[in-house]
Design a protein around this motif. Structure first.
Motif, PDB file in Angstrom:
ATOM      1  N   VAL A 113       0.782  -1.298   0.118  1.00 20.95           N
ATOM      2  CA  VAL A 113      -0.004   0.065   0.008  1.00 20.95           C
ATOM      3  C   VAL A 113       0.832   1.198   0.064  1.00 20.95           C
ATOM      4  CG1 VAL A 113      -2.019  -1.260   1.111  1.00 20.95           C
ATOM      5  CG2 VAL A 113      -0.288  -0.161   2.505  1.00 20.95           C
ATOM      6  N   GLU A 114       2.113   1.177   0.735  1.00 22.67           N
ATOM      7  CA  GLU A 114       2.983   2.448   0.636  1.00 22.67           C
ATOM      8  C   GLU A 114       3.568   2.885  -0.855  1.00 22.67           C
ATOM      9  OE1 GLU A 114       2.576   4.578   2.996  1.00 22.67           O
ATOM     10  OE2 GLU A 114       1.786   3.276   4.467  1.00 22.67           O
ATOM     11  N   THR A 115       3.862   1.509  -1.256  1.00 23.22           N
ATOM     12  CA  THR A 115       4.554   1.655  -2.665  1.00 23.22           C
ATOM     13  C   THR A 115       3.410   2.217  -3.433  1.00 23.22           C
ATOM     14  OG1 THR A 115       5.885   0.060  -2.442  1.00 23.22           O
ATOM     15  CG2 THR A 115       5.687   0.724  -4.702  1.00 23.22           C
ATOM     16  N   ALA A 116       2.122   1.680  -3.707  1.00 14.01           N
ATOM     17  CA  ALA A 116       1.033   2.094  -4.456  1.00 14.01           C
ATOM     18  C   ALA A 116       0.740   3.543  -4.020  1.00 14.01           C
ATOM     19  CB  ALA A 116      -0.153   1.375  -4.230  1.00 14.01           C
ATOM     20  N   LEU A 118       0.239   9.304  -5.567  1.00 10.07           N
ATOM     21  CA  LEU A 118       0.512  10.664  -5.278  1.00 10.07           C
ATOM     22  C   LEU A 118       1.006  11.461  -6.629  1.00 10.07           C
ATOM     23  CD1 LEU A 118       1.925  10.525  -1.683  1.00 10.07           C
ATOM     24  CD2 LEU A 118      -0.151  11.664  -2.435  1.00 10.07           C
ATOM     25  N   ALA A 119       2.197  10.603  -7.301  1.00  8.64           N
ATOM     26  CA  ALA A 119       2.451  11.070  -8.528  1.00  8.64           C
ATOM     27  C   ALA A 119       1.574  11.148  -9.414  1.00  8.64           C
ATOM     28  CB  ALA A 119       3.689  10.283  -8.965  1.00  8.64           C
ATOM     29  N   ALA A 120       0.591  10.201  -9.668  1.00 11.14           N
ATOM     30  CA  ALA A 120      -0.488  10.367 -10.634  1.00 11.14           C
ATOM     31  C   ALA A 120      -1.493  11.527 -10.386  1.00 11.14           C
ATOM     32  CB  ALA A 120      -1.316   9.092 -10.761  1.00 11.14           C
ATOM     33  N   GLY A 161      -1.661   0.386 -12.161  1.00 12.79           N
ATOM     34  CA  GLY A 161      -0.305   0.206 -12.366  1.00 12.79           C
ATOM     35  C   GLY A 161       0.386   0.408 -11.058  1.00 12.79           C
ATOM     36  N   ALA A 162      -0.200   1.368 -10.226  1.00 10.06           N
ATOM     37  CA  ALA A 162       0.037   1.539  -8.952  1.00 10.06           C
ATOM     38  C   ALA A 162       0.188   0.410  -7.938  1.00 10.06           C
ATOM     39  CB  ALA A 162      -0.578   3.015  -8.315  1.00 10.06           C
ATOM     40  N   TYR A 163      -1.100  -0.191  -8.017  1.00 10.96           N
ATOM     41  CA  TYR A 163      -1.102  -1.347  -7.256  1.00 10.96           C
ATOM     42  C   TYR A 163      -0.393  -2.403  -7.696  1.00 10.96           C
ATOM     43  CZ  TYR A 163      -5.410   0.875  -4.893  1.00 10.96           C
ATOM     44  OH  TYR A 163      -5.954   1.621  -4.559  1.00 10.96           O
ATOM     45  N   ASN A 209       2.728  -4.447  -5.398  1.00 15.88           N
ATOM     46  CA  ASN A 209       2.621  -5.913  -5.367  1.00 15.88           C
ATOM     47  C   ASN A 209       4.073  -6.461  -5.620  1.00 15.88           C
ATOM     48  OD1 ASN A 209       0.150  -7.587  -4.166  1.00 15.88           O
ATOM     49  ND2 ASN A 209      -0.646  -5.854  -5.320  1.00 15.88           N
ATOM     50  N   LEU A 210       4.402  -5.982  -6.639  1.00 13.70           N
ATOM     51  CA  LEU A 210       5.800  -6.288  -7.217  1.00 13.70           C
ATOM     52  C   LEU A 210       7.048  -5.967  -6.247  1.00 13.70           C
ATOM     53  CD1 LEU A 210       5.507  -5.880 -11.098  1.00 13.70           C
ATOM     54  CD2 LEU A 210       5.281  -8.088  -9.765  1.00 13.70           C
TER      55      LEU A 210
END
Length: 325
Positions: free
Chosen positions: A110-113, A118-120, A150-152, A156-157
């Motif tokens: 969730v933090e990476t997403a 935020l960039a989007a 793509g964010a999600y 995950n990756l």
């Protein structure tokens, strides 16, 4: 001697979460404070998601991003706060290795997403303010859904890579995690071997994600500020600057905490010095975001007023009909 050697080589599969206070007298107060924060965070974020789903005029890219940010903030709070609240009064603060990795996987996702979202959102505001006539072509709903998905996927990756490398480590020393949740750096400090590859992957992947997303946010806001500075209306400039400043404060707080915790060269050795930053980005930021992004938004306020007025009128009608009956 053989018994001692065997004991020293025993691998840990359970850990104890120490939390962030050693003062028993403070636990009731901290429990109440964080429980209230948790309730406000969940009501604020999930209420925002419900409002965006119900109101059709909020089905635009800006509010789709905002709704997903609220979902992510809710998930972040759910991943951290409930377990922390239980541990305030629990005698057994034990957590298994798999539970620990599951918590980190969920939080990392969730933090990476959140970073990419935020960039989007910054790009969406750039298009809306700097290219308003081309907004619907440059920021279509299809592109919005693709960026959100793509964010999600990226989240995950990213978490799968770190968790996969965690399974290659062995833990045979202390089983006390000096943190209030299972974070990756405290686990590295408990590893029997030097986690050089893990640290390198954190620096490369987390650093690249932050550089890309922070760069996108900064460039977008620089263009926005440049466009705002050329506005003829003084009131419009002040309002736009105020909105951008509050958004940028939230973004700076979030990214600043991530950088302090994971990207600095000595972050692995800092121990519990990272805990205040962790509290900020896992607990405080999800609490503030609904107020920063929603209560300063005129359209959201109008929708909220409309819902409250509709509910009030329904209650008044029920009271009148019950009185007549």
């Amino acid at each position: 001697m053989p018994g001692m050697a065997e004991e020293n080589n025993t691998f840990n599969t359970e850990f104890i979460l120490e939390g962030f206070t050693v003062h028993p007298d403070m636990k009731p107060l901290l429990f109440v404070v964080f429980f209230i924060i948790y309730l406000i965070t969940m009501v604020g974020n999930l209420g925002l998601v419900a409002m965006i789903c119900i109101e059709r005029r909020l089905h635009t890219p800006m509010y789709i991003f905002l709704g997903n940010l609220a979902i992510i903030d809710s998930c972040c709070s759910c991943a951290v706060i409930p377990k922390m609240l239980v541990n305030f009064f629990s005698e057994n603060r034990m957590v298994s290795l798999y539970e620990c990795m599951a918590q980190f996987y969920f939080l990392c996702t969730v933090e990476t997403a959140d970073c990419f979202l935020l960039a989007a959102m910054a790009y969406d505001r750039y298009v809306a303010i700097c290219n308003p006539l081309q907004y619907h072509t440059m920021m279509s709903k299809k592109l919005c859904v693709q960026m959100t998905t793509g964010a999600y996927i990226a989240g995950n990756l990213h978490s799968m890579i770190h968790v996969g490398l965690l399974f290659k480590l062995t833990f045979c020393g202390s089983n006390h995690i000096n943190h209030f949740y299972c974070d990756i750096l405290p686990l590295y400090r408990l590893s029997c071997v030097k986690p050089f590859l893990n640290e390198l992957v954190i620096f490369v992947f987390s650093g690249s994600i932050q550089v890309f997303t922070i760069g996108s946010v900064l460039i977008s806001y620089l263009y926005i500020l440049f466009t705002i500075s050329k506005m003829k209306s003084k009131e419009g400039r002040i309002k736009a600057f105020s909105t951008c400043a509050s958004h940028f404060l939230s973004v700076s707080l979030f990214y600043g905490c991530l950088f302090f915790m994971y990207i600095r060269s000595n972050s692995l050795e800092e121990g519990d010095k990272n805990i205040p930053a962790a509290i900020l980005f896992t607990i405080v930021v999800p609490l503030l975001n609904p107020f920063i992004y929603s209560l300063r938004n005129k359209e959201v306020i109008n929708v909220l007023k409309k819902i409250l007025m509709k509910k009030t009128s329904q209650e008044s009608f029920k009271q009148r009909t019950s009185t007549v009956a």
